[in-house]
Design a protein around this motif. Structure first.
Motif, PDB file in Angstrom:
ATOM      1  N   LYS A   1       0.931  -1.472   0.067  1.00 33.12           N
ATOM      2  CA  LYS A   1      -0.121  -0.398  -0.093  1.00 33.12           C
ATOM      3  C   LYS A   1       1.260   1.359  -0.328  1.00 33.12           C
ATOM      4  O   LYS A   1       2.212   1.081   0.219  1.00 33.12           O
ATOM      5  CB  LYS A   1      -0.463   0.264   1.353  1.00 33.12           C
ATOM      6  CG  LYS A   1      -0.055   0.236   2.393  1.00 33.12           C
ATOM      7  CD  LYS A   1      -1.032   0.048   3.148  1.00 33.12           C
ATOM      8  CE  LYS A   1      -0.330   0.817   5.144  1.00 33.12           C
ATOM      9  NZ  LYS A   1      -0.838   1.295   5.555  1.00 33.12           N
ATOM     10  N   THR A   2       0.696   2.256  -0.382  1.00 32.12           N
ATOM     11  CA  THR A   2       1.267   3.706  -0.559  1.00 32.12           C
ATOM     12  C   THR A   2       1.235   4.051   0.967  1.00 32.12           C
ATOM     13  O   THR A   2       0.395   3.981   1.963  1.00 32.12           O
ATOM     14  CB  THR A   2       0.287   4.325  -0.821  1.00 32.12           C
ATOM     15  OG1 THR A   2       0.808   4.488  -2.587  1.00 32.12           O
ATOM     16  CG2 THR A   2       0.882   6.135  -1.062  1.00 32.12           C
TER      17      THR A   2
ATOM     18  N   MET B   1       6.535  14.399   3.406  1.00 30.87           N
ATOM     19  CA  MET B   1       7.906  13.155   3.607  1.00 30.87           C
ATOM     20  C   MET B   1       8.326  13.633   2.815  1.00 30.87           C
ATOM     21  O   MET B   1       9.693  12.157   3.124  1.00 30.87           O
ATOM     22  CB  MET B   1       6.578  12.073   2.343  1.00 30.87           C
ATOM     23  CG  MET B   1       5.791  12.752   1.450  1.00 30.87           C
ATOM     24  SD  MET B   1       4.711  12.040   0.482  1.00 30.87           S
ATOM     25  CE  MET B   1       4.622  12.487  -0.973  1.00 30.87           C
TER      26      MET B   1
ATOM     27  N   ASN C   1      -4.084  15.769   0.980  1.00 28.00           N
ATOM     28  CA  ASN C   1      -3.215  16.779   0.265  1.00 28.00           C
ATOM     29  C   ASN C   1      -2.960  17.784   0.216  1.00 28.00           C
ATOM     30  O   ASN C   1      -3.892  18.128   0.234  1.00 28.00           O
ATOM     31  CB  ASN C   1      -3.293  15.582  -1.885  1.00 28.00           C
ATOM     32  CG  ASN C   1      -2.910  13.980  -1.580  1.00 28.00           C
ATOM     33  OD1 ASN C   1      -1.834  13.668  -0.469  1.00 28.00           O
ATOM     34  ND2 ASN C   1      -3.726  13.472  -2.581  1.00 28.00           N
TER      35      ASN C   1
ATOM     36  N   ARG D   1      -9.810  -1.891  -4.024  1.00 24.01           N
ATOM     37  CA  ARG D   1     -10.018  -1.992  -5.134  1.00 24.01           C
ATOM     38  C   ARG D   1     -10.678  -2.878  -6.257  1.00 24.01           C
ATOM     39  O   ARG D   1     -11.484  -3.455  -5.799  1.00 24.01           O
ATOM     40  CB  ARG D   1      -8.259  -3.561  -5.389  1.00 24.01           C
ATOM     41  CG  ARG D   1      -7.102  -2.580  -5.039  1.00 24.01           C
ATOM     42  CD  ARG D   1      -6.838  -1.407  -5.834  1.00 24.01           C
ATOM     43  NE  ARG D   1      -5.161  -1.415  -6.149  1.00 24.01           N
ATOM     44  CZ  ARG D   1      -5.042  -0.216  -5.753  1.00 24.01           C
ATOM     45  NH1 ARG D   1      -5.537   0.369  -4.687  1.00 24.01           N
ATOM     46  NH2 ARG D   1      -4.034   0.250  -5.122  1.00 24.01           N
TER      47      ARG D   1
ATOM     48  N   TRP E   1       8.529   3.804 -16.663  1.00 25.83           N
ATOM     49  CA  TRP E   1       6.798   3.300 -15.389  1.00 25.83           C
ATOM     50  C   TRP E   1       6.576   2.152 -14.914  1.00 25.83           C
ATOM     51  O   TRP E   1       6.087   1.830 -13.849  1.00 25.83           O
ATOM     52  CB  TRP E   1       5.927   4.227 -16.440  1.00 25.83           C
ATOM     53  CG  TRP E   1       5.687   5.261 -15.451  1.00 25.83           C
ATOM     54  CD1 TRP E   1       6.343   6.712 -16.563  1.00 25.83           C
ATOM     55  CD2 TRP E   1       5.381   6.081 -14.095  1.00 25.83           C
ATOM     56  NE1 TRP E   1       6.354   8.058 -15.195  1.00 25.83           N
ATOM     57  CE2 TRP E   1       5.520   7.147 -14.275  1.00 25.83           C
ATOM     58  CE3 TRP E   1       5.285   5.146 -13.124  1.00 25.83           C
ATOM     59  CZ2 TRP E   1       5.865   8.637 -13.185  1.00 25.83           C
ATOM     60  CZ3 TRP E   1       4.973   6.220 -11.857  1.00 25.83           C
ATOM     61  CH2 TRP E   1       5.665   7.556 -11.633  1.00 25.83           C
TER      62      TRP E   1
ATOM     63  N   LYS F   1      -4.680   0.741   2.642  1.00 26.64           N
ATOM     64  CA  LYS F   1      -4.912   0.425   1.178  1.00 26.64           C
ATOM     65  C   LYS F   1      -5.682   0.847   0.538  1.00 26.64           C
ATOM     66  O   LYS F   1      -7.067   0.200   1.038  1.00 26.64           O
ATOM     67  CB  LYS F   1      -4.644  -0.951   1.052  1.00 26.64           C
ATOM     68  CG  LYS F   1      -4.296  -1.161  -0.281  1.00 26.64           C
ATOM     69  CD  LYS F   1      -3.522  -2.272  -0.877  1.00 26.64           C
ATOM     70  CE  LYS F   1      -3.778  -3.086  -2.370  1.00 26.64           C
ATOM     71  NZ  LYS F   1      -2.706  -3.400  -2.871  1.00 26.64           N
TER      72      LYS F   1
ATOM     73  N   LYS G   1      -2.522   4.564   7.782  1.00 23.87           N
ATOM     74  CA  LYS G   1      -3.794   4.771   6.738  1.00 23.87           C
ATOM     75  C   LYS G   1      -3.653   3.028   5.324  1.00 23.87           C
ATOM     76  O   LYS G   1      -3.159   2.299   5.432  1.00 23.87           O
ATOM     77  CB  LYS G   1      -3.234   5.266   5.504  1.00 23.87           C
ATOM     78  CG  LYS G   1      -4.101   5.418   4.059  1.00 23.87           C
ATOM     79  CD  LYS G   1      -3.055   6.602   2.723  1.00 23.87           C
ATOM     80  CE  LYS G   1      -3.328   5.573   1.521  1.00 23.87           C
ATOM     81  NZ  LYS G   1      -2.858   4.281   1.642  1.00 23.87           N
TER      82      LYS G   1
ATOM     83  N   VAL H   1       5.713   5.388  -1.335  1.00 21.89           N
ATOM     84  CA  VAL H   1       5.102   6.345  -1.773  1.00 21.89           C
ATOM     85  C   VAL H   1       4.961   6.931  -3.842  1.00 21.89           C
ATOM     86  O   VAL H   1       6.688   7.300  -3.298  1.00 21.89           O
ATOM     87  CB  VAL H   1       4.817   7.474  -0.937  1.00 21.89           C
ATOM     88  CG1 VAL H   1       5.446   8.522  -0.266  1.00 21.89           C
ATOM     89  CG2 VAL H   1       3.349   8.351  -2.267  1.00 21.89           C
ATOM     90  N   THR H   2       4.679   6.996  -4.626  1.00 19.40           N
ATOM     91  CA  THR H   2       4.632   6.965  -5.319  1.00 19.40           C
ATOM     92  C   THR H   2       4.778   8.600  -5.946  1.00 19.40           C
ATOM     93  O   THR H   2       3.033   8.848  -6.011  1.00 19.40           O
ATOM     94  CB  THR H   2       4.413   6.354  -6.587  1.00 19.40           C
ATOM     95  OG1 THR H   2       4.938   5.002  -6.801  1.00 19.40           O
ATOM     96  CG2 THR H   2       4.590   6.657  -8.673  1.00 19.40           C
TER      97      THR H   2
ATOM     98  N   THR I   1       4.614  12.101  -8.324  1.00 18.04           N
ATOM     99  CA  THR I   1       4.949  12.697  -9.473  1.00 18.04           C
ATOM    100  C   THR I   1       4.747  13.965  -8.929  1.00 18.04           C
ATOM    101  O   THR I   1       3.517  14.513  -8.615  1.00 18.04           O
ATOM    102  CB  THR I   1       3.988  12.289 -10.100  1.00 18.04           C
ATOM    103  OG1 THR I   1       2.917  11.771  -9.538  1.00 18.04           O
ATOM    104  CG2 THR I   1       4.409  10.640 -10.714  1.00 18.04           C
TER     105      THR I   1
HETATM  106  C1  LIG Z   1       1.053   7.164 -11.110  1.00 16.50           C
HETATM  107  C2  LIG Z   1       1.457   7.891  -9.803  1.00 16.50           C
HETATM  108  C3  LIG Z   1       0.973   8.788  -9.758  1.00 16.50           C
HETATM  109  C4  LIG Z   1       0.853   8.691  -8.271  1.00 16.50           C
HETATM  110  N1  LIG Z   1       1.332  10.131  -7.835  1.00 16.50           N
HETATM  111  C5  LIG Z   1       0.875  10.478  -6.642  1.00 16.50           C
HETATM  112  C6  LIG Z   1       1.977  11.685  -6.022  1.00 16.50           C
HETATM  113  O1  LIG Z   1       1.884  12.693  -6.591  1.00 16.50           O
HETATM  114  N2  LIG Z   1       1.655  11.731  -4.795  1.00 16.50           N
HETATM  115  C7  LIG Z   1       0.522  11.267  -3.580  1.00 16.50           C
HETATM  116  O2  LIG Z   1       0.692  11.006  -2.494  1.00 16.50           O
HETATM  117  N3  LIG Z   1       0.663   9.551  -3.958  1.00 16.50           N
HETATM  118  C8  LIG Z   1       0.142   9.824  -5.777  1.00 16.50           C
HETATM  119  N4  LIG Z   1       0.408   8.363  -5.885  1.00 16.50           N
HETATM  120  C9  LIG Z   1       0.050   6.839  -5.090  1.00 16.50           C
HETATM  121  C10 LIG Z   1      -1.669   6.699  -5.427  1.00 16.50           C
HETATM  122  O3  LIG Z   1      -2.173   7.640  -4.451  1.00 16.50           O
HETATM  123  C11 LIG Z   1      -1.727   5.606  -4.408  1.00 16.50           C
HETATM  124  O4  LIG Z   1      -0.664   4.566  -5.261  1.00 16.50           O
HETATM  125  C12 LIG Z   1      -3.683   5.624  -4.799  1.00 16.50           C
HETATM  126  O5  LIG Z   1      -4.283   6.350  -4.443  1.00 16.50           O
HETATM  127  C13 LIG Z   1      -3.446   4.202  -4.717  1.00 16.50           C
HETATM  128  O6  LIG Z   1      -3.695   4.266  -3.091  1.00 16.50           O
HETATM  129  P1  LIG Z   1      -2.276   2.820  -2.552  1.00 16.50           P
HETATM  130  O7  LIG Z   1      -1.203   2.245  -3.524  1.00 16.50           O
HETATM  131  O8  LIG Z   1      -1.938   2.908  -0.753  1.00 16.50           O
HETATM  132  O9  LIG Z   1      -3.560   1.439  -2.774  1.00 16.50           O
HETATM  133  C14 LIG Z   1       0.837   7.877  -7.439  1.00 16.50           C
HETATM  134  C15 LIG Z   1       0.692   6.547  -7.744  1.00 16.50           C
HETATM  135  C16 LIG Z   1       0.922   5.942  -9.151  1.00 16.50           C
HETATM  136  C17 LIG Z   1       0.977   4.524 -10.022  1.00 16.50           C
END
Ligand SMILES: Cc1cc2nc3c(=O)[nH]c(=O)nc-3n(C[C@H](O)[C@H](O)[C@H](O)COP(=O)(O)O)c2cc1C
Length: 194
Positions: free
Chosen positions: A16-17, A98, A92, A180, A122, A177, A175, A140-141, A143
């Motif tokens: 999860k993020t 972070m 957000n 889905r 990617w 996940k 937090k 956390v990804t 961007t």
């Molecule tokens: C292409 C991509 C861009 C994302 N950009 C951001 C971002 O800029 N900031 C952030 O906090 N999370 C970012 N995320 C995380 C997503 O918000 C997160 O994966 C989504 O809400 C699902 O939550 P989970 O990963 O916990 O299941 C990004 C994820 C992806 C795949």
């Protein structure tokens, strides 16, 4: 189901993020092992257009946060009040603590001269989040809204684009996940049913 299939599914399901981290630094060998896994990803003409910058120096993390937040402020000023409130409800804002709080940042850049550099990099990020999960690390990804400011602040040459910054560390994030949809809901066979 084979053991490998089960393990991969379990990793993907557990990941999860994570936006809050313990102070303990990840073991650097674990980071390199994860990046070795990433380097096995397919890429256009096998060019491996991904580059990684590992950042663990606090002063450089502070610099990255400042650069990223400069772009975020412009972005958040440009959107409607309604959208801003929606983002706020999701936790957000233009503030990205972070980027300093995580013990380590992984800056993922792409060599824009390579064929299909964007999908290749990617795809590699997909490998990366799973490989980090396998090492017990959260990420956390992120961007950045204006990746150019970050690229320039880090003296990364113009031929490379900053695609993502992954704060990485041992998770301390209650937090849940995100929910889905299932594969069955998102897949049709022989006929487009969506
Ligand atoms: C292409 C991509 C861009 C994302 N950009 C951001 C971002 O800029 N900031 C952030 O906090 N999370 C970012 N995320 C995380 C997503 O918000 C997160 O994966 C989504 O809400 C699902 O939550 P989970 O990963 O916990 O299941 C990004 C994820 C992806 C795949």
């Amino acid at each position: 189901m084979s053991t490998q299939t089960e393990m991969l599914k379990s990793l993907a399901t557990c990941r999860k993020t994570v936006r809050r981290f313990q102070t303990e630094s990840p073991i650097i060998e674990d980071i390199y092992t994860a990046l070795e896994t990433v380097c096995q990803a397919p890429s256009g003409s096998n060019t491996q257009p991904w580059r990684f910058l590992i950042v663990d120096e606090p002063a450089i993390k502070t610099k990255i946060r400042a650069a990223a937040e400069a772009g975020e402020k412009v972005f958040y000023d440009s959107i409607s009040e309604e959208r801003r409130k929606k983002y706020q409800a999701m936790g957000n804002s233009w503030k990205k603590p972070m980027l300093e709080q995580a013990p380590l940042l992984l800056v993922v850049a792409a060599d824009t001269r390579a064929p299909n550099y964007l999908p290749s990099v990617w795809l590699a990020v997909g490998y990366l989040v799973l490989a980090l999960e396998a090492a017990g690390l959260g990420s956390v990804t992120y961007t950045p809204s204006d990746a150019e400011i970050v690229r320039s602040a880090l003296d990364i040459p113009k031929e490379f684009s900053v695609e993502a910054i992954l704060p990485v560390g041992y998770a301390e994030d209650p937090k849940k996940k995100g929910d889905r949809q299932t594969a069955k809901e998102l897949t049709s066979v022989n006929q487009w049913l969506f």
